[in-house]
Design a protein around this motif. Structure first.
Motif, PDB file in Angstrom:
ATOM      1  N   ALA A 207       0.922  -1.177  -0.007  1.00  0.00           N
ATOM      2  CA  ALA A 207      -0.060   0.199   0.047  1.00  0.00           C
ATOM      3  C   ALA A 207       0.925   1.342   0.023  1.00  0.00           C
ATOM      4  O   ALA A 207       0.463   1.993  -0.755  1.00  0.00           O
ATOM      5  N   LEU A 208       1.808   1.276   0.913  1.00  0.00           N
ATOM      6  CA  LEU A 208       2.820   2.305   0.803  1.00  0.00           C
ATOM      7  C   LEU A 208       3.645   2.749  -0.225  1.00  0.00           C
ATOM      8  O   LEU A 208       3.604   3.808  -0.902  1.00  0.00           O
ATOM      9  N   LEU A 209       4.148   1.630  -0.783  1.00  0.00           N
ATOM     10  CA  LEU A 209       4.893   1.587  -2.167  1.00  0.00           C
ATOM     11  C   LEU A 209       3.843   2.267  -3.037  1.00  0.00           C
ATOM     12  O   LEU A 209       4.367   2.911  -4.352  1.00  0.00           O
ATOM     13  N   GLY A 210       2.846   1.472  -3.414  1.00  0.00           N
ATOM     14  CA  GLY A 210       1.955   1.741  -4.385  1.00  0.00           C
ATOM     15  C   GLY A 210       1.409   3.081  -4.439  1.00  0.00           C
ATOM     16  O   GLY A 210       1.484   4.033  -5.520  1.00  0.00           O
ATOM     17  N   CYS A 211       1.179   3.942  -3.212  1.00  0.00           N
ATOM     18  CA  CYS A 211       0.982   5.321  -3.125  1.00  0.00           C
ATOM     19  C   CYS A 211       2.196   6.218  -3.560  1.00  0.00           C
ATOM     20  O   CYS A 211       1.836   7.099  -4.324  1.00  0.00           O
ATOM     21  N   PHE A 212       3.334   5.745  -3.078  1.00  0.00           N
ATOM     22  CA  PHE A 212       4.437   6.578  -3.281  1.00  0.00           C
ATOM     23  C   PHE A 212       4.738   6.294  -4.707  1.00  0.00           C
ATOM     24  O   PHE A 212       5.135   7.550  -5.424  1.00  0.00           O
ATOM     25  N   LEU A 213       4.610   5.336  -5.350  1.00  0.00           N
ATOM     26  CA  LEU A 213       4.924   5.162  -6.936  1.00  0.00           C
ATOM     27  C   LEU A 213       4.099   6.013  -7.777  1.00  0.00           C
ATOM     28  O   LEU A 213       4.150   6.492  -8.800  1.00  0.00           O
ATOM     29  N   LEU A 214       2.671   6.118  -7.272  1.00  0.00           N
ATOM     30  CA  LEU A 214       1.721   6.872  -8.173  1.00  0.00           C
ATOM     31  C   LEU A 214       2.164   8.425  -7.903  1.00  0.00           C
ATOM     32  O   LEU A 214       2.046   9.183  -8.823  1.00  0.00           O
ATOM     33  N   ILE A 215       2.222   8.794  -6.728  1.00  0.00           N
ATOM     34  CA  ILE A 215       2.719  10.146  -6.614  1.00  0.00           C
ATOM     35  C   ILE A 215       4.370  10.386  -7.559  1.00  0.00           C
ATOM     36  O   ILE A 215       4.250  11.516  -8.112  1.00  0.00           O
ATOM     37  N   LEU A 216       5.188   9.364  -7.485  1.00  0.00           N
ATOM     38  CA  LEU A 216       6.423   9.781  -8.440  1.00  0.00           C
ATOM     39  C   LEU A 216       5.876   9.772  -9.712  1.00  0.00           C
ATOM     40  O   LEU A 216       6.573  10.507 -10.630  1.00  0.00           O
ATOM     41  N   LEU A 217       5.043   8.846 -10.243  1.00  0.00           N
ATOM     42  CA  LEU A 217       4.634   9.049 -11.547  1.00  0.00           C
ATOM     43  C   LEU A 217       3.720  10.361 -12.001  1.00  0.00           C
ATOM     44  O   LEU A 217       4.074  11.220 -12.943  1.00  0.00           O
ATOM     45  N   SER A 218       2.964  10.906 -10.768  1.00  0.00           N
ATOM     46  CA  SER A 218       2.451  12.325 -11.083  1.00  0.00           C
ATOM     47  C   SER A 218       3.595  13.137 -11.263  1.00  0.00           C
ATOM     48  O   SER A 218       3.522  14.247 -12.265  1.00  0.00           O
ATOM     49  N   TYR A 219       4.713  13.200 -10.463  1.00  0.00           N
ATOM     50  CA  TYR A 219       5.552  14.389 -10.509  1.00  0.00           C
ATOM     51  C   TYR A 219       6.762  14.093 -11.745  1.00  0.00           C
ATOM     52  O   TYR A 219       7.248  15.123 -12.221  1.00  0.00           O
ATOM     53  N   ALA A 220       6.610  12.889 -12.090  1.00  0.00           N
ATOM     54  CA  ALA A 220       7.544  12.699 -13.366  1.00  0.00           C
ATOM     55  C   ALA A 220       6.654  13.421 -14.559  1.00  0.00           C
ATOM     56  O   ALA A 220       7.420  14.077 -15.398  1.00  0.00           O
ATOM     57  N   PHE A 221       5.531  13.350 -14.734  1.00  0.00           N
ATOM     58  CA  PHE A 221       4.793  13.997 -15.811  1.00  0.00           C
ATOM     59  C   PHE A 221       4.702  15.538 -15.493  1.00  0.00           C
ATOM     60  O   PHE A 221       4.705  16.469 -16.294  1.00  0.00           O
ATOM     61  N   ILE A 222       4.634  16.016 -13.956  1.00  0.00           N
ATOM     62  CA  ILE A 222       4.718  17.387 -13.683  1.00  0.00           C
ATOM     63  C   ILE A 222       6.065  18.116 -14.322  1.00  0.00           C
ATOM     64  O   ILE A 222       5.892  19.001 -14.827  1.00  0.00           O
ATOM     65  N   VAL A 223       7.163  17.329 -14.015  1.00  0.00           N
ATOM     66  CA  VAL A 223       8.414  17.918 -14.156  1.00  0.00           C
ATOM     67  C   VAL A 223       8.555  18.007 -15.763  1.00  0.00           C
ATOM     68  O   VAL A 223       8.996  19.112 -16.133  1.00  0.00           O
ATOM     69  N   VAL A 224       8.099  16.909 -16.365  1.00  0.00           N
ATOM     70  CA  VAL A 224       8.210  17.255 -17.882  1.00  0.00           C
ATOM     71  C   VAL A 224       7.412  18.201 -18.455  1.00  0.00           C
ATOM     72  O   VAL A 224       8.056  18.966 -19.244  1.00  0.00           O
ATOM     73  N   THR A 225       6.213  18.432 -18.166  1.00  0.00           N
ATOM     74  CA  THR A 225       5.572  19.720 -18.515  1.00  0.00           C
ATOM     75  C   THR A 225       5.993  21.023 -17.939  1.00  0.00           C
ATOM     76  O   THR A 225       6.198  22.069 -18.785  1.00  0.00           O
ATOM     77  N   ILE A 226       6.605  21.229 -16.616  1.00  0.00           N
ATOM     78  CA  ILE A 226       7.092  22.295 -16.344  1.00  0.00           C
ATOM     79  C   ILE A 226       8.567  22.691 -17.103  1.00  0.00           C
ATOM     80  O   ILE A 226       8.801  23.962 -17.577  1.00  0.00           O
ATOM     81  N   LEU A 227       9.314  21.536 -17.617  1.00  0.00           N
ATOM     82  CA  LEU A 227      10.513  22.064 -18.412  1.00  0.00           C
ATOM     83  C   LEU A 227      10.114  22.531 -19.742  1.00  0.00           C
ATOM     84  O   LEU A 227      10.898  23.165 -20.213  1.00  0.00           O
ATOM     85  N   LYS A 228       8.896  22.402 -20.126  1.00  0.00           N
ATOM     86  CA  LYS A 228       8.496  22.795 -21.368  1.00  0.00           C
ATOM     87  C   LYS A 228       7.896  24.200 -21.464  1.00  0.00           C
ATOM     88  O   LYS A 228       7.709  25.055 -22.463  1.00  0.00           O
ATOM     89  N   ILE A 229       7.781  24.794 -20.105  1.00  0.00           N
ATOM     90  CA  ILE A 229       7.338  26.171 -20.065  1.00  0.00           C
ATOM     91  C   ILE A 229       8.573  27.226 -20.460  1.00  0.00           C
ATOM     92  O   ILE A 229       9.653  26.961 -19.665  1.00  0.00           O
ATOM     93  N   PRO A 230       8.363  27.994 -21.363  1.00  0.00           N
ATOM     94  CA  PRO A 230       9.593  28.958 -21.954  1.00  0.00           C
ATOM     95  C   PRO A 230      10.208  29.870 -20.726  1.00  0.00           C
ATOM     96  O   PRO A 230      11.419  30.090 -20.713  1.00  0.00           O
ATOM     97  N   SER A 231       9.349  30.335 -19.993  1.00  0.00           N
ATOM     98  CA  SER A 231      10.136  31.398 -19.101  1.00  0.00           C
ATOM     99  C   SER A 231      10.259  30.552 -17.669  1.00  0.00           C
ATOM    100  O   SER A 231       9.580  29.975 -17.154  1.00  0.00           O
ATOM    101  N   ALA A 232      11.357  31.204 -17.251  1.00  0.00           N
ATOM    102  CA  ALA A 232      11.866  30.882 -15.791  1.00  0.00           C
ATOM    103  C   ALA A 232      10.900  31.170 -14.653  1.00  0.00           C
ATOM    104  O   ALA A 232      10.586  30.404 -13.970  1.00  0.00           O
ATOM    105  N   GLU A 233      10.306  32.329 -14.978  1.00  0.00           N
ATOM    106  CA  GLU A 233       9.113  32.631 -14.026  1.00  0.00           C
ATOM    107  C   GLU A 233       8.083  31.809 -14.002  1.00  0.00           C
ATOM    108  O   GLU A 233       7.356  31.524 -12.946  1.00  0.00           O
TER     109      GLU A 233
END
Length: 315
Positions: A207-233
Motif C-alpha cells: 500500500a505504501l509503495l503503491g501510493c509512493f509510486l503513483l506520486i512519483l509518476l504524477s511528478y514525473a509528468f509534472i516535471v516534464v510539463t514544467i520543463l516545457k514552459i519557456p519562461s523561468a518565472e
C-alpha cells in the motif's frame, strides 16, 4: 475488529519510555508542546481554508481533509502516550489495544492515500489545466476524499483483524509506547504467527509503495510539463504550487521507509521506541509547518485573517 479470539491475555503492559526513567518528564513536556502545536496548526489551516473563499479549491479541500486525518491520527496515540509518561500504571485492555491499532492504521493510511490524491490534483492542474474544472469537479473531489477514508478504514480493519485473531499466551509486555505490530507479534503464539507477520508486512509495504509510486509518476509528468514552459518565472510559479506537498511527501515516506524497510537484524528496544517518535509525533508536527510556510496562498490568507482580528479597522 469482529471475531476476535479469546486469549490468555486480557491486557497488555506498554513499556514505552519506562526505559528512560530520568527523561520521562522532559519527554512529557516536549511531546505535549509538539502535540498542542500539531493540533493548533491543523486547526488553523482548516479555519483559514474555511474562512477564505479564494481557498475553496480542490487542492485546499484535500489539505483540509489531510489536516482532519492528522488530528485523528495523533489523537489515537499521543494522549495515551502522554498519560503513560506521568503514571506508573501502563496497562491497556485487550480491546483498547485493538482499537488503538485500528484507528492509528486507519488514519495513518488515510493520510497516505490523501497525499496520493493531492499528487494527482497537482498533475491535473499543471499537465491538463484546461480540463481541471471537469476532472476535479466538487463531486469528483468529494469521491476521492471519501475513497481515501474508505481505503484507510479497510487497511485498519485488515491489519487489526489479522493481528488480534492471533493467540497471546503471555508475557504481555509490549516494548513500545503504542500497540505497534512488531512488538505485538513477538507476544503471539501459535503456528500461524509467521504467516500473519509476512502477510501484514506485504499488505502495508504494498500500500505504501503503491501510493509512493503513483506520486512519483504524477511528478514525473509534472516535471516534464514544467520543463516545457519557456519562461523561468512560469516554471518557478508552476513548481511553487507543488513545493509544500512534495516536501511533506518526502518527510512522510522518508520516515515510513525507515520503519517498514529497515534491514532485519538485532534490534534495540530503546532504539525502536525512539524511532517510533518520528512517525507518531515528529511527522504530524512538521506537516502543518511545511504547508503554512511553503504555501504562499495559505500563508497570505493566514496573515490576512490574523491581521483582521488584531486590526479590524484596517481591513
Amino acid at each position: 475488529m469482529l471475531g476476535l479470539n479469546y486469549t490468555f491475555v486480557s491486557e497488555f503492559i506498554l513499556i514505552g519510555f519506562s526505559t528512560f526513567p530520568h527523561l520521562q518528564l522532559m519527554f512529557f513536556l516536549l511531546f505535549l508542546l509538539m502535540y498542542l502545536f500539531t493540533l493548533l496548526g491543523n486547526l488553523l489551516i482548516m479555519t483559514t481554508i474555511w474562512s477564505e473563499h479564494s481557498l475553496h479549491t480542490p487542492m485546499y479541500l484535500f489539505l483540509c481533509a489531510l489536516s482532519i486525518s492528522e488530528i485523528f491520527y495523533t489523537f489515537a496515540i499521543i494522549p495515551r502516550m502522554l498519560a503513560d509518561l506521568l503514571t506508573t500504571l501502563h496497562s491497556i485492555a485487550f480491546l483498547a489495544c485493538a482499537s488503538q491499532m485500528f484507528f492509528s492504521f486507519t488514519f495513518g493510511f488515510t493520510h497516505s492515500f490523501l497525499l496520493t490524491v493531492m499528487g494527482y490534483d497537482r498533475y491535473v492542474a499543471i499537465c491538463h489545466p484546461l480540463r481541471y474544472n471537469v476532472l476535479m469537479s466538487p463531486r469528483g473531489c468529494a469521491c476521492l476524499v471519501a475513497w481515501s477514508w474508505v481505503g484507510g478504514s479497510f487497511m485498519g480493519t485488515v491489519v487489526t483483524t489479522a493481528i488480534f485473531n492471533l493467540t497471546f499466551c503471555g508475557p504481555n509486555e509490549i516494548h513500545h509506547f503504542t500497540c505497534h505490530v512488531p512488538p505485538l507479534l513477538k507476544l503471539a503464539c501459535g503456528e500461524n504467527v509467521l504467516e500473519v507477520a509476512k502477510g501484514v508486512e506485504i499488505v502495508c509495504i504494498t500500500a505504501l509503495l503503491g501510493c509512493f509510486l503513483l506520486i512519483l509518476l504524477s511528478y514525473a509528468f509534472i516535471v516534464v510539463t514544467i520543463l516545457k514552459i519557456p519562461s523561468a518565472e512560469g516554471r518557478h510559479k508552476a513548481f511553487s504550487t507543488c513545493a509544500s506537498h512534495l516536501t511533506v511527501v518526502v518527510v512522510h515516506y522518508g520516515f515510513a521507509s525507515v520503519i517498514y524497510l529497515k534491514p532485519k537484524g538485532p534490534k534495540s528496544l530503546e532504539g525502536d521506541t525512539l524511532m517510533g517518535i518520528t512517525y507518531t509525533v515528529l511527522t504530524p508536527f512538521l506537516s502543518p509547518i511545511i504547508f503554512s510556510l511553503r504555501n504562499k496562498e495559505l500563508k497570505n490568507a493566514m496573515k490576512k485573517i490574523f491581521l483582521s482580528k488584531l486590526y479590524p479597522e484596517k481591513i
